[in-house]
Design a protein around this motif. Structure first.
Motif, PDB file in Angstrom:
ATOM      1  N   VAL A 269       5.177  -5.550 -19.855  1.00 29.29           N
ATOM      2  CA  VAL A 269       4.689  -4.941 -18.622  1.00 29.29           C
ATOM      3  C   VAL A 269       3.956  -6.006 -17.827  1.00 29.29           C
ATOM      4  CG1 VAL A 269       3.257  -3.160 -17.578  1.00 29.29           C
ATOM      5  CG2 VAL A 269       4.435  -2.694 -19.740  1.00 29.29           C
ATOM      6  N   ALA A 270       4.408  -6.249 -16.608  1.00 27.42           N
ATOM      7  CA  ALA A 270       3.781  -7.228 -15.725  1.00 27.42           C
ATOM      8  C   ALA A 270       2.908  -6.519 -14.694  1.00 27.42           C
ATOM      9  CB  ALA A 270       4.849  -8.062 -15.020  1.00 27.42           C
ATOM     10  N   CYS A 271       1.780  -7.145 -14.367  1.00 30.64           N
ATOM     11  CA  CYS A 271       0.833  -6.590 -13.389  1.00 30.64           C
ATOM     12  C   CYS A 271       0.445  -7.688 -12.401  1.00 30.64           C
ATOM     13  CB  CYS A 271      -0.415  -6.045 -14.086  1.00 30.64           C
ATOM     14  SG  CYS A 271      -0.102  -4.886 -15.436  1.00 30.64           S
ATOM     15  N   PRO A 272       1.358  -8.104 -11.536  1.00 35.73           N
ATOM     16  CA  PRO A 272       1.128  -9.298 -10.709  1.00 35.73           C
ATOM     17  C   PRO A 272      -0.079  -9.208  -9.785  1.00 35.73           C
ATOM     18  CG  PRO A 272       3.455  -8.693 -10.705  1.00 35.73           C
ATOM     19  CD  PRO A 272       2.720  -7.567 -11.363  1.00 35.73           C
ATOM     20  N   ARG A 273      -0.303  -8.043  -9.153  1.00 39.15           N
ATOM     21  CA  ARG A 273      -1.440  -7.961  -8.224  1.00 39.15           C
ATOM     22  C   ARG A 273      -2.767  -8.121  -8.950  1.00 39.15           C
ATOM     23  NH1 ARG A 273      -2.112  -2.956  -4.993  1.00 39.15           N
ATOM     24  NH2 ARG A 273      -1.289  -1.918  -6.843  1.00 39.15           N
ATOM     25  N   ALA A 274      -2.911  -7.490 -10.104  1.00 32.75           N
ATOM     26  CA  ALA A 274      -4.155  -7.603 -10.855  1.00 32.75           C
ATOM     27  C   ALA A 274      -4.379  -9.034 -11.327  1.00 32.75           C
ATOM     28  CB  ALA A 274      -4.136  -6.646 -12.042  1.00 32.75           C
TER      29      ALA A 274
ATOM     30  N   GLY B 195       3.173  -2.493 -13.756  1.00 28.96           N
ATOM     31  CA  GLY B 195       1.958  -1.695 -13.827  1.00 28.96           C
ATOM     32  C   GLY B 195       0.955  -2.180 -12.807  1.00 28.96           C
ATOM     33  N   THR B 196       0.026  -1.314 -12.452  1.00 32.64           N
ATOM     34  CA  THR B 196      -0.986  -1.687 -11.460  1.00 32.64           C
ATOM     35  C   THR B 196      -2.306  -2.095 -12.092  1.00 32.64           C
ATOM     36  OG1 THR B 196      -1.701   0.617 -11.191  1.00 32.64           O
ATOM     37  CG2 THR B 196       0.033  -0.181  -9.716  1.00 32.64           C
ATOM     38  N   ASP B 197      -2.459  -1.878 -13.415  1.00 33.11           N
ATOM     39  CA  ASP B 197      -3.629  -2.315 -14.170  1.00 33.11           C
ATOM     40  C   ASP B 197      -4.896  -1.554 -13.749  1.00 33.11           C
ATOM     41  OD1 ASP B 197      -4.887  -3.701 -16.191  1.00 33.11           O
ATOM     42  OD2 ASP B 197      -4.690  -5.674 -15.296  1.00 33.11           O
ATOM     43  N   ASN B 198      -6.018  -2.239 -13.695  1.00 34.55           N
ATOM     44  CA  ASN B 198      -7.315  -1.580 -13.502  1.00 34.55           C
ATOM     45  C   ASN B 198      -7.464  -0.971 -12.118  1.00 34.55           C
ATOM     46  OD1 ASN B 198      -7.606  -4.036 -15.405  1.00 34.55           O
ATOM     47  ND2 ASN B 198      -9.310  -2.710 -15.972  1.00 34.55           N
ATOM     48  N   VAL B 199      -7.898   0.283 -12.079  1.00 34.56           N
ATOM     49  CA  VAL B 199      -8.159   0.937 -10.796  1.00 34.56           C
ATOM     50  C   VAL B 199      -9.265   0.216 -10.042  1.00 34.56           C
ATOM     51  CG1 VAL B 199      -8.911   3.099  -9.711  1.00 34.56           C
ATOM     52  CG2 VAL B 199      -7.343   3.161 -11.655  1.00 34.56           C
ATOM     53  N   MET B 200     -10.174  -0.422 -10.753  1.00 34.44           N
ATOM     54  CA  MET B 200     -11.273  -1.127 -10.102  1.00 34.44           C
ATOM     55  C   MET B 200     -10.793  -2.394  -9.384  1.00 34.44           C
ATOM     56  SD  MET B 200     -13.136  -2.638 -13.524  1.00 34.44           S
ATOM     57  CE  MET B 200     -14.727  -2.662 -12.735  1.00 34.44           C
ATOM     58  N   LEU B 201      -9.577  -2.827  -9.658  1.00 30.02           N
ATOM     59  CA  LEU B 201      -9.055  -4.038  -9.024  1.00 30.02           C
ATOM     60  C   LEU B 201      -8.132  -3.729  -7.846  1.00 30.02           C
ATOM     61  CD1 LEU B 201      -8.116  -6.086 -12.223  1.00 30.02           C
ATOM     62  CD2 LEU B 201     -10.237  -6.201 -10.894  1.00 30.02           C
ATOM     63  N   ASN B 202      -7.276  -2.725  -8.006  1.00 28.46           N
ATOM     64  CA  ASN B 202      -6.288  -2.377  -6.985  1.00 28.46           C
ATOM     65  C   ASN B 202      -6.034  -0.875  -7.008  1.00 28.46           C
ATOM     66  OD1 ASN B 202      -5.267  -5.018  -5.956  1.00 28.46           O
ATOM     67  ND2 ASN B 202      -4.677  -5.324  -8.091  1.00 28.46           N
TER      68      ASN B 202
ATOM     69  N   PHE C 108       4.162   1.460  -4.554  1.00 28.11           N
ATOM     70  CA  PHE C 108       4.741   0.880  -3.345  1.00 28.11           C
ATOM     71  C   PHE C 108       4.180  -0.524  -3.123  1.00 28.11           C
ATOM     72  CE2 PHE C 108       5.296   5.435  -2.189  1.00 28.11           C
ATOM     73  CZ  PHE C 108       6.652   5.413  -1.930  1.00 28.11           C
ATOM     74  N   ARG C 109       2.877  -0.675  -3.236  1.00 26.07           N
ATOM     75  CA  ARG C 109       2.260  -1.989  -3.043  1.00 26.07           C
ATOM     76  C   ARG C 109       2.696  -2.965  -4.134  1.00 26.07           C
ATOM     77  NH1 ARG C 109      -3.954  -1.473  -0.834  1.00 26.07           N
ATOM     78  NH2 ARG C 109      -3.655   0.262   0.597  1.00 26.07           N
ATOM     79  N   GLU C 110       2.782  -2.476  -5.380  1.00 22.55           N
ATOM     80  CA  GLU C 110       3.162  -3.355  -6.478  1.00 22.55           C
ATOM     81  C   GLU C 110       4.593  -3.846  -6.300  1.00 22.55           C
ATOM     82  OE1 GLU C 110       1.439  -5.430  -9.364  1.00 22.55           O
ATOM     83  OE2 GLU C 110       0.443  -3.610  -8.642  1.00 22.55           O
TER      84      GLU C 110
END
Length: 338
Positions: free
Chosen positions: A220-225, A248-255, A260-262
């Motif tokens: 699972v990759a989470c590039p934005r985080a 995945g989008t990872d931590n809610v505290m980060l993004n 759609f954004r990911e």
């Protein structure tokens, strides 16, 4: 019985079919090619393959901090914020995030839930009135598997997870673990645990990738985080060439947990096709957790996202798959059927 008409992105290849999806009692009965005037785009609802929903109590708190200061156990800002939040505050915050995810097209998420059995129970409570059902990967000792759907380990350098790995194998539930986020030192030890999947792999090297291929371990990759925490950039193209990769989008505290954004970020930053990215955001995550969604096919669960193909944003687009991945936003969502 219900029919959803428009351009259907069907099967694992998301082949655009002008026609309709027939849904009966929550299941896809058929995909029919037929004339239609509908401009809607119908695709599988998203599967967010890595979240930390507990962070909903601390939005933006960790921006600008290092990985260790922001999220590393046990004394990071995230863990201090979680410890300080009372039960009702935590449940309410996670429920609001789940509602946002549902409204923006996500049918399921694979959540690494902190705080042991109590944390897993809190997420179950938060999800109660929401249609999206989180797949909970618990933490703490193996007793969390009485409540959770699997186990989510922080990293092989943080602790010895041998007992938890064995308990997952006995129960037939998935064991996932973070690996290769700050550096490469925890990747081989993580693979030695024979996990069902790895998260991040930012610093994966050729010997790691060879093992991933030989052992058929999804990632699972989470590039934005990764970008927010400044830990590096995953080699998404190379990862895809070696194994199944989910987003995945990872931590809610980060993004915000917006697929759609990911997708748009992944499409811009890496040498990938729109179809690959859409598969990462739907089918791949569902397969990792054994969920009956992520693809539009007869006999599958009707977890569907309907976009307004004639919105001011999407009107005039030619390639519906590229339009979904590169251009679509939450404002284009017409309906989420989960």
């Amino acid at each position: 019985m219900e029919a959803l008409s428009g351009t259907v992105l069907a099967g694992r290849s998301f082949e655009p079919i002008r026609g309709r999806v027939i849904v009966d009692d929550g299941q896809i009965e058929a995909i029919e090619e037929t004339e239609t005037t509908s401009t809607d785009i119908i695709l599988p609802a998203f599967v967010n393959a890595h979240t930390h929903l507990g962070d909903s109590v601390a939005k933006e708190a960790a921006v600008g901090l290092s990985l260790d200061d922001a999220v590393a156990p046990p004394d990071s800002l995230k863990h201090r914020q979680l410890a300080a939040a009372d039960h009702s505050e935590l449940v309410a915050a996670m429920r609001r995030t789940l509602q946002f995810m549902q409204q923006t097209g996500t049918a399921a998420c694979l959540d690494f839930r902190e705080s042991g059995t109590a944390g897993a129970r809190a997420l179950r409570e938060a999800a109660g009135p929401v249609s999206i059902d989180p797949f909970i990967l618990g933490s703490g000792d193996q007793s969390v598997l009485e409540v959770a759907d699997g186990y989510g380990a922080s990293g092989a350098n943080d602790d010895d997870f041998t007992d938890e790995r064995a308990a997952c194998r006995t129960r037939g539930v998935p064991f996932g673990i973070h690996a290769g986020e700050p550096d490469a030192t925890d990747i081989h030890p993580a693979l030695d645990l024979e996990p069902e999947f790895l998260v991040h792999m930012v610093h994966a090297e050729q010997d790691h990738l060879q093992r991933v291929t030989e052992e058929s371990v999804p990632i699972v990759a989470c590039p934005r985080a990764n970008a927010v925490l400044d830990v590096g950039t995953p080699a998404v193209r190379e990862l895809l060439d070696h194994t199944t990769v989910a987003l995945g989008t990872d931590n809610v505290m980060l993004n915000p947990p917006s697929m759609f954004r990911e997708m748009a970020y992944t499409m811009r930053q890496f040498d990938v096709t729109a179809r690959e990215v859409l598969q990462m955001a739907t089918t791949a995550g569902a397969e990792i957790a054994g969920l009956d969604c992520g693809v539009i096919a007869p006999g599958r669960r009707a977890a569907l996202l309907v976009l307004d193909g004639d919105s001011d944003n999407l009107s005039g687009t030619v390639d519906p798959v590229a339009a979904v991945v590169r251009r679509a936003t939450e404002m284009d969502v017409k309906r989420v059927l989960v």
